[in-house]
Motif scaffolding. Structure first.
Motif, PDB file in Angstrom:
ATOM      1  N   GLN A  70       2.753  -9.112   1.754  1.00  0.00           N
ATOM      2  CA  GLN A  70       3.531 -10.312   1.465  1.00  0.00           C
ATOM      3  C   GLN A  70       2.846 -11.581   1.953  1.00  0.00           C
ATOM      4  OE1 GLN A  70       7.565 -10.154   2.871  1.00  0.00           O
ATOM      5  NE2 GLN A  70       8.235 -11.837   1.587  1.00  0.00           N
ATOM      6  N   ASP A  71       2.045 -11.471   3.033  1.00  0.00           N
ATOM      7  CA  ASP A  71       1.361 -12.661   3.549  1.00  0.00           C
ATOM      8  C   ASP A  71       0.009 -12.893   2.888  1.00  0.00           C
ATOM      9  OD1 ASP A  71      -0.288 -10.738   4.636  1.00  0.00           O
ATOM     10  OD2 ASP A  71       0.130 -11.223   6.729  1.00  0.00           O
ATOM     11  N   GLY A  72      -0.313 -12.098   1.876  1.00  0.00           N
ATOM     12  CA  GLY A  72      -1.544 -12.302   1.124  1.00  0.00           C
ATOM     13  C   GLY A  72      -2.727 -11.498   1.610  1.00  0.00           C
ATOM     14  N   THR A  73      -2.534 -10.661   2.623  1.00  0.00           N
ATOM     15  CA  THR A  73      -3.631  -9.859   3.165  1.00  0.00           C
ATOM     16  C   THR A  73      -3.801  -8.570   2.361  1.00  0.00           C
ATOM     17  OG1 THR A  73      -3.129 -10.685   5.384  1.00  0.00           O
ATOM     18  CG2 THR A  73      -4.544  -8.734   5.217  1.00  0.00           C
ATOM     19  N   PRO A  74      -4.998  -8.283   1.869  1.00  0.00           N
ATOM     20  CA  PRO A  74      -5.207  -6.995   1.189  1.00  0.00           C
ATOM     21  C   PRO A  74      -4.986  -5.840   2.156  1.00  0.00           C
ATOM     22  CG  PRO A  74      -7.001  -8.528   0.715  1.00  0.00           C
ATOM     23  CD  PRO A  74      -6.198  -9.140   1.822  1.00  0.00           C
ATOM     24  N   LEU A  75      -4.387  -4.775   1.679  1.00  0.00           N
ATOM     25  CA  LEU A  75      -4.168  -3.614   2.530  1.00  0.00           C
ATOM     26  C   LEU A  75      -5.503  -2.976   2.899  1.00  0.00           C
ATOM     27  CD1 LEU A  75      -1.251  -4.094   1.617  1.00  0.00           C
ATOM     28  CD2 LEU A  75      -1.006  -1.629   1.303  1.00  0.00           C
ATOM     29  N   ALA A  88      -4.845   3.695  -0.594  1.00  0.00           N
ATOM     30  CA  ALA A  88      -4.727   5.026  -1.197  1.00  0.00           C
ATOM     31  C   ALA A  88      -3.409   5.709  -0.878  1.00  0.00           C
ATOM     32  CB  ALA A  88      -5.890   5.904  -0.730  1.00  0.00           C
ATOM     33  N   ARG A  89      -2.559   5.061  -0.077  1.00  0.00           N
ATOM     34  CA  ARG A  89      -1.302   5.693   0.313  1.00  0.00           C
ATOM     35  C   ARG A  89      -0.175   5.296  -0.625  1.00  0.00           C
ATOM     36  NH1 ARG A  89      -2.656   4.339   6.492  1.00  0.00           N
ATOM     37  NH2 ARG A  89      -3.685   6.298   7.059  1.00  0.00           N
ATOM     38  N   PRO A  90       0.758   6.211  -0.895  1.00  0.00           N
ATOM     39  CA  PRO A  90       1.877   5.913  -1.795  1.00  0.00           C
ATOM     40  C   PRO A  90       2.939   5.057  -1.121  1.00  0.00           C
ATOM     41  CG  PRO A  90       2.061   8.147  -0.964  1.00  0.00           C
ATOM     42  CD  PRO A  90       0.748   7.621  -0.465  1.00  0.00           C
ATOM     43  N   ALA A  91       3.951   4.665  -1.885  1.00  0.00           N
ATOM     44  CA  ALA A  91       4.965   3.726  -1.405  1.00  0.00           C
ATOM     45  C   ALA A  91       5.815   4.286  -0.277  1.00  0.00           C
ATOM     46  CB  ALA A  91       5.860   3.304  -2.571  1.00  0.00           C
ATOM     47  N   ASN A  92       5.955   5.598  -0.186  1.00  0.00           N
ATOM     48  CA  ASN A  92       6.815   6.146   0.865  1.00  0.00           C
ATOM     49  C   ASN A  92       6.166   6.104   2.247  1.00  0.00           C
ATOM     50  OD1 ASN A  92       4.925   8.088   0.237  1.00  0.00           O
ATOM     51  ND2 ASN A  92       6.334   9.820   0.460  1.00  0.00           N
ATOM     52  N   VAL A  93       4.869   5.798   2.319  1.00  0.00           N
ATOM     53  CA  VAL A  93       4.211   5.684   3.626  1.00  0.00           C
ATOM     54  C   VAL A  93       3.447   4.372   3.766  1.00  0.00           C
ATOM     55  CG1 VAL A  93       4.008   8.165   4.027  1.00  0.00           C
ATOM     56  CG2 VAL A  93       2.210   6.970   2.755  1.00  0.00           C
ATOM     57  N   SER A  94       3.607   3.480   2.813  1.00  0.00           N
ATOM     58  CA  SER A  94       2.922   2.192   2.867  1.00  0.00           C
ATOM     59  C   SER A  94       3.811   1.147   2.201  1.00  0.00           C
ATOM     60  CB  SER A  94       1.560   2.273   2.168  1.00  0.00           C
ATOM     61  OG  SER A  94       0.847   1.069   2.312  1.00  0.00           O
ATOM     62  N   ASP A  95       3.414  -0.110   2.294  1.00  0.00           N
ATOM     63  CA  ASP A  95       4.246  -1.181   1.753  1.00  0.00           C
ATOM     64  C   ASP A  95       3.355  -2.301   1.246  1.00  0.00           C
ATOM     65  OD1 ASP A  95       6.749  -2.561   1.282  1.00  0.00           O
ATOM     66  OD2 ASP A  95       6.193  -3.847   2.957  1.00  0.00           O
ATOM     67  N   TRP A  96       3.660  -2.814   0.070  1.00  0.00           N
ATOM     68  CA  TRP A  96       2.908  -3.941  -0.479  1.00  0.00           C
ATOM     69  C   TRP A  96       3.821  -4.762  -1.373  1.00  0.00           C
ATOM     70  CZ3 TRP A  96       2.269   1.150  -1.692  1.00  0.00           C
ATOM     71  CH2 TRP A  96       2.483   1.546  -3.011  1.00  0.00           C
ATOM     72  N   SER A  97       3.488  -6.029  -1.556  1.00  0.00           N
ATOM     73  CA  SER A  97       4.326  -6.955  -2.321  1.00  0.00           C
ATOM     74  C   SER A  97       3.716  -7.366  -3.642  1.00  0.00           C
ATOM     75  CB  SER A  97       4.613  -8.215  -1.488  1.00  0.00           C
ATOM     76  OG  SER A  97       5.359  -7.895  -0.333  1.00  0.00           O
ATOM     77  N   CYS A  98       2.390  -7.283  -3.733  1.00  0.00           N
ATOM     78  CA  CYS A  98       1.703  -7.724  -4.944  1.00  0.00           C
ATOM     79  C   CYS A  98       0.564  -6.769  -5.268  1.00  0.00           C
ATOM     80  CB  CYS A  98       1.139  -9.141  -4.779  1.00  0.00           C
ATOM     81  SG  CYS A  98       2.378 -10.396  -4.393  1.00  0.00           S
ATOM     82  N   ILE A  99       0.152  -6.808  -6.514  1.00  0.00           N
ATOM     83  CA  ILE A  99      -1.003  -6.044  -6.979  1.00  0.00           C
ATOM     84  C   ILE A  99      -1.960  -7.007  -7.676  1.00  0.00           C
ATOM     85  CG2 ILE A  99      -1.802  -4.382  -8.702  1.00  0.00           C
ATOM     86  CD1 ILE A  99      -0.691  -3.008  -6.281  1.00  0.00           C
ATOM     87  N   THR A 100      -3.216  -6.978  -7.255  1.00  0.00           N
ATOM     88  CA  THR A 100      -4.247  -7.717  -7.972  1.00  0.00           C
ATOM     89  C   THR A 100      -4.927  -6.774  -8.950  1.00  0.00           C
ATOM     90  OG1 THR A 100      -4.673  -9.228  -6.134  1.00  0.00           O
ATOM     91  CG2 THR A 100      -6.398  -9.013  -7.790  1.00  0.00           C
ATOM     92  N   ASP A 101      -4.887  -7.140 -10.222  1.00  0.00           N
ATOM     93  CA  ASP A 101      -5.614  -6.394 -11.237  1.00  0.00           C
ATOM     94  C   ASP A 101      -7.014  -6.996 -11.299  1.00  0.00           C
ATOM     95  OD1 ASP A 101      -6.727  -5.254 -13.478  1.00  0.00           O
ATOM     96  OD2 ASP A 101      -4.951  -5.475 -14.735  1.00  0.00           O
TER      97      ASP A 101
END
Length: 488
Positions: A99-104, A110-123
């Motif tokens: 959410q703060d703009g930092t890439p994971l 490589a981790r799925p949503a149930n063990v990680s969290d992200w707000s945006c995807i860069t294509d």
């Protein structure tokens, strides 16, 4: 395809390797090098789903096992989607962003949503950043919105529901994302249909299992809205709306006042280019995008108007500004007619004066700043190209008006028994007009006497306005026009 050194495998026991298995794709032993090769997108003989869907369902986490004599070995890893970059080298297609703009981190990528969290995807292929629907909150996957600035639901639909403080419409969602600087970005907006097409993948779609055409490893909640519609920024207008008996001023119906916008379906019709638009007062899902606009090719451009546009006659002493709404309509950034026509914040203005002679044509004028820098003719043409890249009011056919077109913004108020053109509506919809004897605006009309060096320009004066042939090197003002064909 990826390859790696296989534990327990030597040059002398290659023929003894047996029972090679993978949870998806295909694993083999290279009989020359002894390396394990893994191809993630090989169709399964036992699973009817596409190889791309199966890989995504496994979160791109592979598990390969094989046996060497009496020992069983297992290899684990991830094979995230790739694309060929500008150097024609394989690169990571998608990147998760907090959410703060930092890439994971690489591990969390490589981790799925149930063990990680992200707000945006860069294509990384399209260079667009997408807002990712969440389980709840401002960007909840099940929140619905009216399109643009609409606030009242179509009577055939329930009301929009969202977590915004104000009305549940896409304008407010965009404003909130920009206020928050979601993923450390401003400039969030609705996506074009062309931009949605860069994200949708036929290989990820399956009707029987309700798999949406969007990668659910990166957008885990999209499948929850399978066969539902997501708004695009593409506004259009059916002259009579969609109701059998449309009522002109009915904000809960479907009519020219409400207008229409295109959607992208997360079902079998997702790539149907001619899918009819929806009334803007219907509640639908929304996913925002950020980055350089990839404009739609609408195919509804109308060339320069050859029909003579006779200036409106206004009797001396009559103030046309008091009755501007009988002729003009204010439009928002995406091209929609604003709900509140007395708004002081609008982007374009449509002219209804010539619907009688041009019944299926929308004439749209750019709203400008009085302080916009002056431009020579070449810069004016370049300026139009810049505006088109931004898809102002949803249009990409902005251009310099012809002499005939620009003249239509003047009105005729006779003086001393003679016609006298003057700048008009300058305290209402065209309060951005500079009025004066030297207030010339460029046109695209070439001087027949000096075709290589001069174009016509019109002076917007309080009386006796006229056009002149002016050298292309002179610095003048610019107001662009867009002419489009309305939906049949």
């Amino acid at each position: 395809m990826v390859s790696f050194i296989a534990p327990g495998v030597t040059a002398t026991n290659l023929s003894e390797i047996t029972d090679i298995k993978a949870n998806f794709g295909e694993a083999r032993v290279d009989q020359t090098t002894g390396a394990i090769t893994f191809q993630p997108y090989v169709p399964s003989t036992s699973n009817p789903l596409s190889a791309e869907i199966i890989a995504a369902q496994n979160d791109y986490q592979f598990a390969i096992s094989y046996q060497v004599e009496n020992t069983i070995y297992q290899l684990d890893g991830s094979v995230l989607p790739l694309y060929k970059d500008q150097s024609n080298k394989p690169a990571l297609r998608f990147s998760k962003v907090s959410q703060d703009g930092t890439p994971l981190s690489p591990e969390d990528q490589a981790r799925p949503a149930n063990v990680s969290d992200w707000s945006c995807i860069t294509d990384n292929k399209s260079e667009l950043m997408w807002q990712v629907p969440q389980a709840n909150g401002t960007y909840a996957f099940d929140a619905t919105y009216y399109w643009g600035d609409r606030t009242i639901n179509n009577r055939d639909y329930s009301e929009a529901i969202c977590a915004l403080g104000g009305s549940c419409n896409t304008d407010n969602l965009v404003a909130e994302a920009n206020k928050q600087k979601l993923c450390d970005r401003s400039g969030w907006r609705l996506a074009t249909r062309a931009e949605w097409q860069t994200l949708l993948d036929k290989n990820l779609f399956d009707e029987d299992t309700k798999q949406s055409p969007v990668n659910n490893f990166y957008f885990p909640y999209i499948d929850s809205n399978y066969d539902e519609a997501y708004w695009t920024n593409s506004f259009t207008l059916y002259p009579n709306g969609h109701d059998i008996k449309a009522t002109a001023d009915d904000w809960q119906g479907s009519n020219p006042l409400v207008g229409d916008a295109h959607v992208m379906w997360m079902g079998e019709d997702f790539d149907f280019a001619n899918m009819p638009p929806r009334s803007t007062n219907e509640p639908h899902f929304t996913m925002l995008v950020n980055g350089t606009v990839i404009p739609d090719k609408k195919g509804n451009d109308v060339p320069k108007l050859s029909t003579q546009l006779t200036p409106q006659n206004i009797v001396e002493g009559v103030d046309e500004n008091l009755n501007w709404q009988s002729r003009f309509v204010k439009h928002g950034t995406l091209g929609q007619a604003l709900t509140l026509q007395d708004s002081t914040d609008w982007t374009c203005t449509s002219d209804l004066e010539y619907r009688g002679v041009l019944p299926n044509t929308q004439i749209l004028w750019q709203r400008i700043s009085k302080n916009e820098p002056l431009k020579n003719h070449a810069l004016a043409v370049e300026y139009a190209e810049i505006i088109n890249k931004a898809a102002l009011c949803g249009q990409t056919n902005w251009r310099l008006p012809t002499e005939n077109e620009l003249k239509s913004l003047l009105v005729n108020t006779p003086m001393y028994g003679m016609d006298s053109l003057r700048a008009s509506y300058i305290t209402s919809v065209f309060d951005d007009t500079n009025v004066g004897s030297d207030s010339y605006y460029w046109t695209s009309t070439i001087s027949s006497y000096h075709p290589k060096t001069k174009h016509f320009a019109f002076a917007f004066q309080d009386s006796w306005s006229a056009s002149s042939r002016i050298a292309n090197t002179e610095m003048l003002r610019v107001r662009l026009i867009s002419t489009t064909r309305l939906q049949p």
